[in-house]
Scaffold this motif. Structure first.
Motif, PDB file in Angstrom:
ATOM      1  N   LEU A   1       0.825  -1.204   0.000  1.00  0.00           N
ATOM      2  CA  LEU A   1       0.000   0.000   0.000  1.00  0.00           C
ATOM      3  C   LEU A   1       0.866   1.264   0.000  1.00  0.00           C
ATOM      4  O   LEU A   1       0.599   2.216  -0.743  1.00  0.00           O
ATOM      5  CB  LEU A   1      -0.942  -0.001   1.206  1.00  0.00           C
ATOM      6  CG  LEU A   1      -1.936   1.150   1.290  1.00  0.00           C
ATOM      7  CD1 LEU A   1      -2.845   1.178   0.074  1.00  0.00           C
ATOM      8  CD2 LEU A   1      -2.760   1.043   2.563  1.00  0.00           C
ATOM      9  N   VAL A   2       1.920   1.266   0.795  1.00  0.00           N
ATOM     10  CA  VAL A   2       2.846   2.398   0.821  1.00  0.00           C
ATOM     11  C   VAL A   2       3.533   2.544  -0.537  1.00  0.00           C
ATOM     12  O   VAL A   2       3.685   3.659  -1.067  1.00  0.00           O
ATOM     13  CB  VAL A   2       3.897   2.227   1.946  1.00  0.00           C
ATOM     14  CG1 VAL A   2       5.015   3.252   1.824  1.00  0.00           C
ATOM     15  CG2 VAL A   2       3.231   2.311   3.311  1.00  0.00           C
ATOM     16  N   GLU A   3       3.927   1.424  -1.111  1.00  0.00           N
ATOM     17  CA  GLU A   3       4.606   1.462  -2.420  1.00  0.00           C
ATOM     18  C   GLU A   3       3.673   1.978  -3.510  1.00  0.00           C
ATOM     19  O   GLU A   3       4.086   2.753  -4.373  1.00  0.00           O
ATOM     20  CB  GLU A   3       5.141   0.071  -2.789  1.00  0.00           C
ATOM     21  CG  GLU A   3       6.165  -0.480  -1.827  1.00  0.00           C
ATOM     22  CD  GLU A   3       7.366   0.420  -1.595  1.00  0.00           C
ATOM     23  OE1 GLU A   3       7.855   1.061  -2.547  1.00  0.00           O
ATOM     24  OE2 GLU A   3       7.830   0.493  -0.446  1.00  0.00           O
ATOM     25  N   MET A   4       2.416   1.577  -3.470  1.00  0.00           N
ATOM     26  CA  MET A   4       1.456   2.046  -4.471  1.00  0.00           C
ATOM     27  C   MET A   4       1.221   3.551  -4.311  1.00  0.00           C
ATOM     28  O   MET A   4       1.069   4.266  -5.306  1.00  0.00           O
ATOM     29  CB  MET A   4       0.137   1.279  -4.357  1.00  0.00           C
ATOM     30  CG  MET A   4       0.254  -0.189  -4.717  1.00  0.00           C
ATOM     31  SD  MET A   4       0.824  -0.464  -6.402  1.00  0.00           S
ATOM     32  CE  MET A   4      -0.592   0.058  -7.328  1.00  0.00           C
ATOM     33  N   THR A   5       1.205   4.030  -3.080  1.00  0.00           N
ATOM     34  CA  THR A   5       1.061   5.466  -2.833  1.00  0.00           C
ATOM     35  C   THR A   5       2.279   6.211  -3.373  1.00  0.00           C
ATOM     36  O   THR A   5       2.138   7.251  -4.033  1.00  0.00           O
ATOM     37  CB  THR A   5       0.891   5.739  -1.326  1.00  0.00           C
ATOM     38  OG1 THR A   5      -0.239   5.009  -0.847  1.00  0.00           O
ATOM     39  CG2 THR A   5       0.712   7.209  -1.044  1.00  0.00           C
ATOM     40  N   ASP A   6       3.467   5.686  -3.110  1.00  0.00           N
ATOM     41  CA  ASP A   6       4.691   6.294  -3.646  1.00  0.00           C
ATOM     42  C   ASP A   6       4.684   6.284  -5.173  1.00  0.00           C
ATOM     43  O   ASP A   6       5.107   7.250  -5.812  1.00  0.00           O
ATOM     44  CB  ASP A   6       5.932   5.555  -3.141  1.00  0.00           C
ATOM     45  CG  ASP A   6       6.311   5.926  -1.715  1.00  0.00           C
ATOM     46  OD1 ASP A   6       5.696   6.859  -1.163  1.00  0.00           O
ATOM     47  OD2 ASP A   6       7.213   5.266  -1.163  1.00  0.00           O
TER      48      ASP A   6
ATOM     49  N   ARG B   1       2.078   6.292  -7.160  1.00  0.00           N
ATOM     50  CA  ARG B   1       1.119   7.276  -7.666  1.00  0.00           C
ATOM     51  C   ARG B   1       1.693   8.688  -7.565  1.00  0.00           C
ATOM     52  O   ARG B   1       1.567   9.495  -8.493  1.00  0.00           O
ATOM     53  CB  ARG B   1      -0.183   7.174  -6.888  1.00  0.00           C
ATOM     54  CG  ARG B   1      -1.221   8.108  -7.400  1.00  0.00           C
ATOM     55  CD  ARG B   1      -2.543   7.908  -6.751  1.00  0.00           C
ATOM     56  NE  ARG B   1      -3.445   8.912  -7.283  1.00  0.00           N
ATOM     57  CZ  ARG B   1      -4.730   8.867  -7.167  1.00  0.00           C
ATOM     58  NH1 ARG B   1      -5.295   7.872  -6.547  1.00  0.00           N
ATOM     59  NH2 ARG B   1      -5.479   9.815  -7.657  1.00  0.00           N
ATOM     60  N   GLU B   2       2.331   8.997  -6.445  1.00  0.00           N
ATOM     61  CA  GLU B   2       2.926  10.320  -6.271  1.00  0.00           C
ATOM     62  C   GLU B   2       4.045  10.560  -7.287  1.00  0.00           C
ATOM     63  O   GLU B   2       4.140  11.645  -7.877  1.00  0.00           O
ATOM     64  CB  GLU B   2       3.479  10.451  -4.855  1.00  0.00           C
ATOM     65  CG  GLU B   2       4.042  11.822  -4.545  1.00  0.00           C
ATOM     66  CD  GLU B   2       4.579  11.905  -3.135  1.00  0.00           C
ATOM     67  OE1 GLU B   2       5.752  12.286  -2.988  1.00  0.00           O
ATOM     68  OE2 GLU B   2       3.838  11.579  -2.192  1.00  0.00           O
TER      69      GLU B   2
ATOM     70  N   GLN C   1       2.497  11.184 -10.697  1.00  0.00           N
ATOM     71  CA  GLN C   1       1.930  12.528 -10.818  1.00  0.00           C
ATOM     72  C   GLN C   1       3.020  13.579 -10.979  1.00  0.00           C
ATOM     73  O   GLN C   1       2.877  14.521 -11.761  1.00  0.00           O
ATOM     74  CB  GLN C   1       1.050  12.842  -9.611  1.00  0.00           C
ATOM     75  CG  GLN C   1      -0.252  12.061  -9.615  1.00  0.00           C
ATOM     76  CD  GLN C   1      -1.063  12.238  -8.341  1.00  0.00           C
ATOM     77  OE1 GLN C   1      -0.531  12.642  -7.303  1.00  0.00           O
ATOM     78  NE2 GLN C   1      -2.344  11.931  -8.416  1.00  0.00           N
TER      79      GLN C   1
END
Length: 138
Positions: free
Chosen positions: A101-106, A108-109, A112
């Motif tokens: 989950l942390v990796e997917m957030t990273d 996505r950021e 972007q």
């Protein structure tokens, strides 16, 4: 130095930095479920990326680059799986310290940020094109 060229250099450095970040995040995700190949061995350790800004002395622009690819030293989670070849004497297997989950957030950021830098490059290209058109219409 030309502000348009300076803008291209800044956004180019951002593209390169975010591209490297995406590669590291992808490697972390790819190894999220790997275990050590031997009992009591350590599994994959999550990689981290650190950025630094750097002043371009000729243009005065601030570029960004990856200053370090480090390792996350947090503890490995343990899972009880006595049948696993990587299990220790108590039957626990060390898993990578990767939180998907942390990796997917990273990811996505980083994506972007990459897109934002790409948009800057598109706008600079458009400004150059408009300038050329204006000069040709004289």
């Amino acid at each position: 130095m030309d502000p348009l060229l300076s803008s291209l250099r800044v956004s180019s450095s951002g593209l390169e930095a975010q591209s490297q970040r995406l590669k590291i995040v992808s490697e972390n995700i790819a190894n999220a479920n790997s275990t050590a190949s031997v009992p009591d061995g350590d599994p994959f350790r999550r990689k981290t990326v650190s950025f630094q800004s750097e002043m371009d002395r000729t243009s005065g622009a601030v570029n960004v680059n990856v200053s370090e690819v480090g390792r996350d030293n947090s503890d490995f989670p343990l899972e009880f799986d006595p049948g696993n070849p990587a299990a220790n004497a108590e039957g626990y297997v060390k898993l990578p310290n990767v939180n998907v989950l942390v990796e997917m957030t990273d990811m996505r950021e980083a994506n972007q940020s990459y897109e934002a830098n790409l948009q800057v490059m598109r706008q600079v290209r458009e400004l150059v094109s408009l300038t050329i058109d204006m000069m040709n219409s004289r």
